[in-house]
Design an enzyme around this catalytic site. Structure first.
Site, PDB file in Angstrom:
ATOM      1  N   ARG A   1       0.843  -1.199   0.000  1.00  0.00           N
ATOM      2  CA  ARG A   1       0.000   0.000   0.000  1.00  0.00           C
ATOM      3  C   ARG A   1       0.875   1.245   0.000  1.00  0.00           C
ATOM      4  O   ARG A   1       2.049   1.219   0.354  1.00  0.00           O
ATOM      5  CB  ARG A   1      -0.923   0.027   1.216  1.00  0.00           C
ATOM      6  CG  ARG A   1      -0.188   0.132   2.578  1.00  0.00           C
ATOM      7  CD  ARG A   1      -0.026   1.533   3.088  1.00  0.00           C
ATOM      8  NE  ARG A   1       0.815   1.585   4.273  1.00  0.00           N
ATOM      9  CZ  ARG A   1       2.104   1.836   4.250  1.00  0.00           C
ATOM     10  NH1 ARG A   1       2.735   2.010   3.111  1.00  0.00           N
ATOM     11  NH2 ARG A   1       2.812   1.890   5.370  1.00  0.00           N
TER      12      ARG A   1
ATOM     13  N   GLU B   1      -0.220  10.209   8.552  1.00  0.00           N
ATOM     14  CA  GLU B   1       1.019   9.470   8.826  1.00  0.00           C
ATOM     15  C   GLU B   1       1.303   9.404  10.326  1.00  0.00           C
ATOM     16  O   GLU B   1       1.206  10.407  11.040  1.00  0.00           O
ATOM     17  CB  GLU B   1       2.187  10.150   8.103  1.00  0.00           C
ATOM     18  CG  GLU B   1       3.206   9.159   7.614  1.00  0.00           C
ATOM     19  CD  GLU B   1       2.600   8.141   6.646  1.00  0.00           C
ATOM     20  OE1 GLU B   1       2.163   7.061   7.101  1.00  0.00           O
ATOM     21  OE2 GLU B   1       2.555   8.415   5.440  1.00  0.00           O
ATOM     22  N   HIS B   2       1.629   8.212  10.756  1.00  0.00           N
ATOM     23  CA  HIS B   2       1.925   7.972  12.168  1.00  0.00           C
ATOM     24  C   HIS B   2       0.770   8.373  13.078  1.00  0.00           C
ATOM     25  O   HIS B   2       0.988   8.920  14.157  1.00  0.00           O
ATOM     26  CB  HIS B   2       3.203   8.716  12.596  1.00  0.00           C
ATOM     27  CG  HIS B   2       4.452   8.017  12.154  1.00  0.00           C
ATOM     28  ND1 HIS B   2       4.976   6.933  12.820  1.00  0.00           N
ATOM     29  CD2 HIS B   2       5.265   8.232  11.100  1.00  0.00           C
ATOM     30  CE1 HIS B   2       6.073   6.522  12.203  1.00  0.00           C
ATOM     31  NE2 HIS B   2       6.265   7.285  11.141  1.00  0.00           N
TER      32      HIS B   2
ATOM     33  N   ASP C   1      -2.154   6.105  12.899  1.00  0.00           N
ATOM     34  CA  ASP C   1      -3.019   4.909  13.025  1.00  0.00           C
ATOM     35  C   ASP C   1      -2.892   4.294  14.417  1.00  0.00           C
ATOM     36  O   ASP C   1      -3.876   3.877  15.004  1.00  0.00           O
ATOM     37  CB  ASP C   1      -2.750   3.878  11.904  1.00  0.00           C
ATOM     38  CG  ASP C   1      -1.334   3.338  11.857  1.00  0.00           C
ATOM     39  OD1 ASP C   1      -0.409   3.939  12.464  1.00  0.00           O
ATOM     40  OD2 ASP C   1      -1.129   2.281  11.206  1.00  0.00           O
TER      41      ASP C   1
ATOM     42  N   SER D   1       5.075  -1.278   2.537  1.00  0.00           N
ATOM     43  CA  SER D   1       4.501  -2.275   3.414  1.00  0.00           C
ATOM     44  C   SER D   1       4.499  -3.688   2.858  1.00  0.00           C
ATOM     45  O   SER D   1       3.463  -4.358   2.820  1.00  0.00           O
ATOM     46  CB  SER D   1       3.084  -1.868   3.794  1.00  0.00           C
ATOM     47  OG  SER D   1       2.858  -2.340   5.066  1.00  0.00           O
ATOM     48  N   SER D   2       5.669  -4.123   2.459  1.00  0.00           N
ATOM     49  CA  SER D   2       5.804  -5.516   2.057  1.00  0.00           C
ATOM     50  C   SER D   2       5.495  -6.416   3.244  1.00  0.00           C
ATOM     51  O   SER D   2       4.971  -7.518   3.085  1.00  0.00           O
ATOM     52  CB  SER D   2       7.225  -5.786   1.579  1.00  0.00           C
ATOM     53  OG  SER D   2       8.157  -5.433   2.576  1.00  0.00           O
TER      54      SER D   2
ATOM     55  N   ASP E   1      -1.692  -0.602   7.499  1.00  0.00           N
ATOM     56  CA  ASP E   1      -1.160  -1.352   6.356  1.00  0.00           C
ATOM     57  C   ASP E   1      -1.986  -2.599   6.069  1.00  0.00           C
ATOM     58  O   ASP E   1      -2.285  -2.920   4.920  1.00  0.00           O
ATOM     59  CB  ASP E   1       0.288  -1.784   6.625  1.00  0.00           C
ATOM     60  CG  ASP E   1       1.166  -0.599   6.945  1.00  0.00           C
ATOM     61  OD1 ASP E   1       0.707   0.535   6.760  1.00  0.00           O
ATOM     62  OD2 ASP E   1       2.308  -0.820   7.394  1.00  0.00           O
TER      63      ASP E   1
ATOM     64  N   LYS F   1      13.365  -1.260  10.065  1.00  0.00           N
ATOM     65  CA  LYS F   1      12.693  -1.022  11.347  1.00  0.00           C
ATOM     66  C   LYS F   1      13.199  -1.916  12.468  1.00  0.00           C
ATOM     67  O   LYS F   1      13.087  -1.567  13.630  1.00  0.00           O
ATOM     68  CB  LYS F   1      11.189  -1.223  11.184  1.00  0.00           C
ATOM     69  CG  LYS F   1      10.519   0.049  10.733  1.00  0.00           C
ATOM     70  CD  LYS F   1       9.096   0.087  11.176  1.00  0.00           C
ATOM     71  CE  LYS F   1       8.287  -0.287  10.003  1.00  0.00           C
ATOM     72  NZ  LYS F   1       7.019  -0.716  10.054  1.00  0.00           N
TER      73      LYS F   1
ATOM     74  N   TYR G   1      10.551   3.961  15.342  1.00  0.00           N
ATOM     75  CA  TYR G   1       9.114   3.630  15.316  1.00  0.00           C
ATOM     76  C   TYR G   1       8.547   3.305  16.706  1.00  0.00           C
ATOM     77  O   TYR G   1       7.582   3.926  17.166  1.00  0.00           O
ATOM     78  CB  TYR G   1       8.868   2.475  14.345  1.00  0.00           C
ATOM     79  CG  TYR G   1       7.392   2.308  14.036  1.00  0.00           C
ATOM     80  CD1 TYR G   1       6.806   2.988  12.980  1.00  0.00           C
ATOM     81  CD2 TYR G   1       6.576   1.507  14.827  1.00  0.00           C
ATOM     82  CE1 TYR G   1       5.444   2.870  12.704  1.00  0.00           C
ATOM     83  CE2 TYR G   1       5.221   1.385  14.564  1.00  0.00           C
ATOM     84  CZ  TYR G   1       4.667   2.062  13.504  1.00  0.00           C
ATOM     85  OH  TYR G   1       3.320   1.948  13.249  1.00  0.00           O
TER      86      TYR G   1
HETATM   87  P1  NG1 Z   1       5.577   0.973   7.182  1.00  0.00           P
HETATM   88  O1  NG1 Z   1       6.841   1.036   7.913  1.00  0.00           O
HETATM   89  O2  NG1 Z   1       5.590   1.815   5.973  1.00  0.00           O
HETATM   90  O3  NG1 Z   1       5.150  -0.438   6.923  1.00  0.00           O
HETATM   91  C1  NG1 Z   1       4.420   1.829   9.468  1.00  0.00           C
HETATM   92  C2  NG1 Z   1       3.332   1.070  10.211  1.00  0.00           C
HETATM   93  C3  NG1 Z   1       1.949   1.661  10.002  1.00  0.00           C
HETATM   94  C4  NG1 Z   1       1.943   3.152  10.227  1.00  0.00           C
HETATM   95  C5  NG1 Z   1       3.069   3.807   9.401  1.00  0.00           C
HETATM   96  C6  NG1 Z   1       3.192   5.284   9.662  1.00  0.00           C
HETATM   97  C7  NG1 Z   1       3.908  -1.311  10.397  1.00  0.00           C
HETATM   98  C8  NG1 Z   1       3.602  -2.663   9.903  1.00  0.00           C
HETATM   99  N1  NG1 Z   1       3.276  -0.320   9.798  1.00  0.00           N
HETATM  100  O4  NG1 Z   1       4.365   1.576   8.106  1.00  0.00           O
HETATM  101  O5  NG1 Z   1       1.030   1.018  10.867  1.00  0.00           O
HETATM  102  O6  NG1 Z   1       2.065   3.468  11.584  1.00  0.00           O
HETATM  103  O7  NG1 Z   1       4.319   3.227   9.680  1.00  0.00           O
HETATM  104  O8  NG1 Z   1       2.014   5.968   9.343  1.00  0.00           O
HETATM  105  O9  NG1 Z   1       4.680  -1.156  11.319  1.00  0.00           O
HETATM  106 MG    MG Z   2       6.097  -2.649   7.179  1.00  0.00          MG
END
Ligand code: NG1
Ligand code: MG
Length: 515
Positions: free
Chosen positions: A51, A57-58, A60, A165-166, A211, A259, A267
């Site tokens: 997605r 952003e940040h 959810d 978001s793989s 995601d 991450k 995060y």
């Molecule tokens: P990414 O790192 O792009 O998958 C993460 C979080 C989301 C959301 C966004 C920031 C995971 C799986 N996903 O996305 O829930 O918080 O950062 O908006 O950690």
């Molecule tokens: Mg992810």
């Protein structure tokens, strides 16, 4: 948006017309490779997409609404199942076997598997989906748990660590595959999202739910409005008709946002900061008997928000009210969380009325963080401000269709400005951007983008840009010349080719029945 994950036998139901030819080849390669690898045909394919987040952003994990959409890139898991005589075993291979080593592991007779979150191992994502699905199968008292051998061949086109978001795509596809492997042909979308959110946390990141919701609920051609409160829900949003079609361009920074390495200072730390901000604000405002919520640490800025206005006797949740509530909350933060330099553990403990030990145990043990001071003020300001921007973005998308080119241009500019404001807030207040992402945004704007920002967690990964269709080439050229060629002169052409994607909203999770 409720209902079951669609089951199909036709790729036309999954991909847009212009992607069909290459997808047919890819799928046929996947199915023949499966046969070669395991000596039997695959029975079904479980599919879930990546997605891109358009805005929100940040927030959810603070349980505020977000607007993502699925992309065409996805994870496919071809699967065959047979009864296990001895120890139930999962064999899992990847089409890209040079990058992702072939594995096999056994499942306990109660269906459980061990996951080592400290090792960065691709099959952990499968295991976490398996674990979540097993919980759900148990809840539904399904027979056969821990009694199957499962063979899997994976093929993912969502770049790993690339901000699309793989991980969620992989976890959702895995959970779906395990449900289907146990004979579940109807899988409830909401249950799938909820289990995938919780199970992805087993891999070491205290993630929100955006995601997984985007991956499962999305429908081709529409963006998605996802809400987490009072419960998880999603609805599709059509893009308005504008003189130049609303076009989102995604550009990789090629700064790997790992991450698993950065979580304790990036995060997961933000999740802790937001939760503590909520706790401190609740204390300062004299709120008591706070309910637990579904956020990663059990209390969120959204729950503070709701409790605060409930105490004040506010009723009605129409959007205008809600927006003015958020504005009031910004004032509260401004007045009551004044420390720009952050708050120490000691200070936070005193404000909440607990010990430092308790504080650490409750909020910093399962997912450790490394920080001496916690920027409660800045994080809360970002969250409330971003929640307002999501409301404004949604209002714009739903406003009456522009009646002429001038109005249409205005609409696109307003949408773009909101994206730019998000980027500024992510960069300066939430501190989740990086110089490379900032540069991609700056270059795009100079070349004609209406608005540009990072997408996903940030600290690297991906950026998203609202670009007039006739400026897409100019924006691409600016990036190529001034960003990619300069920073990555040795990068191979194929990888550069993948750096920039003009993305249309794709479809969500699907089960494909092999004929
Ligand atoms: P990414 O790192 O792009 O998958 C993460 C979080 C989301 C959301 C966004 C920031 C995971 C799986 N996903 O996305 O829930 O918080 O950062 O908006 O950690
Ligand atoms: Mg992810």
């Amino acid at each position: 948006m409720a209902g079951n994950v669609p089951v199909t036998q036709s790729l036309d139901d999954i991909y847009p017309q212009d992607a069909l030819e290459s997808q047919r080849k890819r799928w046929s390669n996947l199915l023949s490779s499966f046969k070669e690898a395991y000596g039997r045909p695959a029975e079904f394919v479980s599919r879930s997409p990546g997605r891109v987040n358009l805005i929100g952003e940040h927030i959810d994990y603070s349980l505020y609404e977000v607007i993502p959409m699925a992309v065409t890139a996805d994870v496919l898991l071809a699967v065959a199942v047979s009864p296990a005589n001895g120890s139930p075993t999962v064999r899992i291979q990847n089409v890209q076997s040079d990058k992702f080593a072939t594995r096999s592991f056994t499942i306990a007779h109660d269906g459980e598997v061990d996951i080592d979150p400290t090792s960065h191992e691709w099959t952990n994502y499968f295991k976490s989906g398996l674990r979540g699905a097993t919980q759900l199968l148990k809840k539904h008292a399904v027979a056969g748990i821990g009694q199957l051998n499962i063979d899997i061949l994976a093929d993912g086109t969502v770049p790993a660590g690339g901000g699309l978001s793989s991980s969620a795509a992989f976890v959702c596809a895995s959970a779906l595959a395990v449900m289907r492997a146990h004979g579940q042909e109807t899988v409830d979308k909401k249950e799938l999202v909820e289990l995938a959110v919780v199970s992805e946390r087993a891999v070491g990141v205290n993630s929100g739910g955006m995601d997984q919701a985007a991956s499962v609920f999305s429908q081709r051609g529409s963006a998605l409005y996802v809400a987490f409160q009072p419960e998880l829900s999603a609805r599709t949003i059509e893009f308005p008709q504008t003189h130049t079609p609303l076009t989102f361009v995604i550009a990789q920074s090629f700064v790997a946002a790992d991450k698993h390495v950065t979580a304790p200072v990036c995060y997961n730390l933000r999740v802790v900061e937001c939760t503590l901000a909520a706790r401190v604000l609740a204390s300062i405002c004299g709120l008591k008997n706070l309910p637990d919520d579904s956020s990663p640490l059990g209390f969120s800025l959204r729950s503070f928000h709701d409790s605060y206005f409930k105490k004040k006797g506010a009723v009605g949740d129409d959007v205008k009210d809600f927006r003015s509530q958020l504005d009031q909350l910004v004032h509260i933060v401004d007045n009551y969380l004044p420390q720009e330099e952050g708050y120490t553990r000691q200070q936070i403990s005193e404000l909440i009325g607990t010990s430092v030990d308790e504080l650490e145990k409750r909020y910093m043990t399962k997912f450790p963080v490394r920080a001496d001071s916690f920027k409660l003020r800045q994080r809360a300001l970002h969250v409330f401000g971003e929640a307002v921007r999501v409301l404004k973005f949604m209002d714009l998308l739903q406003s009456p269709a522009p009646s002429d080119d001038k109005e249409s241009e205005e609409l696109l500019k307003s949408l773009g400005n909101l994206l730019n404001d998000t980027q500024e807030s992510c960069r300066d207040i939430y501190e989740c951007s990086c110089p490379e992402l900032d540069e991609l945004c700056k270059l795009a704007r100079s070349a004609g983008a209406y608005g540009s920002r990072l997408t996903g967690a940030g600290w690297g990964g991906c950026s998203v840009h609202l670009v007039p269709q006739d400026k897409v080439e100019a924006v691409k050229k600016a990036w190529e010349e001034k960003y990619y060629n300069k920073r990555f002169p040795d990068m191979d052409a194929a990888k550069l080719q993948d750096a920039i994607v003009v993305s249309k909203p794709g479809s969500g999770s699907t089960l494909f029945q092999v004929a």
